[in-house]
Design an enzyme around this catalytic site. Structure first.
Site, short mmCIF file in Angstrom:
data_model
loop_
_atom_site.label_atom_id
_atom_site.label_comp_id
_atom_site.label_asym_id
_atom_site.label_seq_id
_atom_site.Cartn_x
_atom_site.Cartn_y
_atom_site.Cartn_z
N GLU A 98 19.80 -4.68 6.54
CA GLU A 98 20.43 -4.16 5.34
C GLU A 98 20.66 -5.26 4.29
O GLU A 98 20.93 -6.41 4.62
CB GLU A 98 21.76 -3.49 5.68
CG GLU A 98 21.64 -2.34 6.67
CD GLU A 98 20.83 -1.17 6.14
OE1 GLU A 98 20.55 -1.12 4.93
OE2 GLU A 98 20.47 -0.29 6.94
N CYS A 99 20.57 -4.86 3.03
CA CYS A 99 20.81 -5.80 1.93
C CYS A 99 22.28 -5.87 1.56
O CYS A 99 22.66 -6.64 0.69
CB CYS A 99 20.01 -5.38 0.70
SG CYS A 99 20.54 -3.81 -0.02
N GLY A 100 23.11 -5.05 2.21
CA GLY A 100 24.54 -5.06 1.93
C GLY A 100 25.02 -3.82 1.20
O GLY A 100 26.19 -3.45 1.29
N ASN A 118 22.77 -11.53 -1.12
CA ASN A 118 22.92 -10.09 -1.25
C ASN A 118 24.24 -9.71 -1.92
O ASN A 118 24.29 -8.77 -2.72
CB ASN A 118 22.81 -9.41 0.12
CG ASN A 118 21.39 -9.40 0.65
OD1 ASN A 118 20.43 -9.46 -0.12
ND2 ASN A 118 21.24 -9.32 1.95
#
Length: 244
Positions: free
Chosen positions: A238-240, A132
């Site tokens: 979350e992907c970041g 990510n």
């Protein structure tokens, strides 16, 4: 509510920034989504951008913000591993809504990353976070810098996951204002907006997907699963992009 000084707020510790924005957020909670966008454009500094993953309900925020601020840059961080249906959905919405699409990618190609690191998404939480960082976080940081962004709109909603349940309408992230106009919308409101404006869900919605990201870390929803369990093998939500 008055205009806010981004530089002054950035000099404060994170907790103090949150407190400084509390009164403004209390007022923004009373506005509808269109009112929040209009307020931000009047009171927060440009340049303005909208980010989108072109996921299941992406058409809502893309339509809503673009109607009020036509030609706003729309940032997509493309990992190279999106579903074919997602790429076609991007083309369809870009044409239909006349989006000013800005695509950012990692500095290393997907094939080169696999040669160097292997399949990071198969290497537990640490591997997923590195993936990510390379494919989502760094390209977004580069976009914010190159486009001189000071105010960033995004389509996050509290109902989507536990990690988003307490997010405010307005915050500061990565040194810029971040505005979440539809943060308090539920799935019914999303559906009604799509119907009202002749917009569609992502094509994979009809195949049982509640959330869509990369092909290798997205699962169809099955009975008993929370929405957040359909991404990243349930290890994280979350992907970041929306952390920190």
């Amino acid at each position: 509510m008055s205009k806010l000084d981004l530089n002054a707020l950035n000099e404060l510790p994170k907790v103090d920034r949150i407190l400084a924005l509390a009164e403004t957020n209390a007022q923004l909670e009373k506005l509808d989504a269109e009112g929040r966008v209009a307020w931000a454009l009047d009171n927060l500094p440009g340049e303005y951008v909208l980010s989108s993953s072109f996921g299941i309900q992406a058409a809502v925020s893309l339509h809503l913000v673009n109607q009020i601020r036509p030609d706003i840059p729309v940032i997509l961080t493309d990992t190279g591993y999106l579903f074919p249906e997602t790429y076609r959905f991007i083309d369809e919405l870009t044409d239909k809504l006349k989006l000013n699409l800005k695509v950012y990618r990692a500095t290393e190609s997907a094939a080169w990353q696999e040669a160097r690191y292997g399949k990071l998404w198969e290497q537990g939480v640490e591997g997923i976070e590195k993936y990510n960082d390379i494919n989502k976080v760094e390209p977004m940081n580069r976009a914010l810098k190159e486009l001189n962004v000071q105010t960033w709109f995004a389509g996050l909603r509290r109902e989507q996951s536990g990690s988003r349940a307490n997010l405010p309408v307005l915050a500061i992230q990565r040194g810029v204002f971040k505005v979440l106009p539809i943060i308090d919308w539920d799935n019914r409101t999303i559906y009604q907006y799509l119907q009202k404006h002749g917009l569609k869900y992502h094509p994979l919605w009809d195949e049982g997907y509640l959330s869509v990201g990369d092909t290798h870390t997205t699962r169809k929803w099955e009975p008993g699963m929370a929405e957040e369990e359909t991404r990243f093998f349930g290890l994280k939500r979350e992907c970041g992009l929306h952390e920190g």
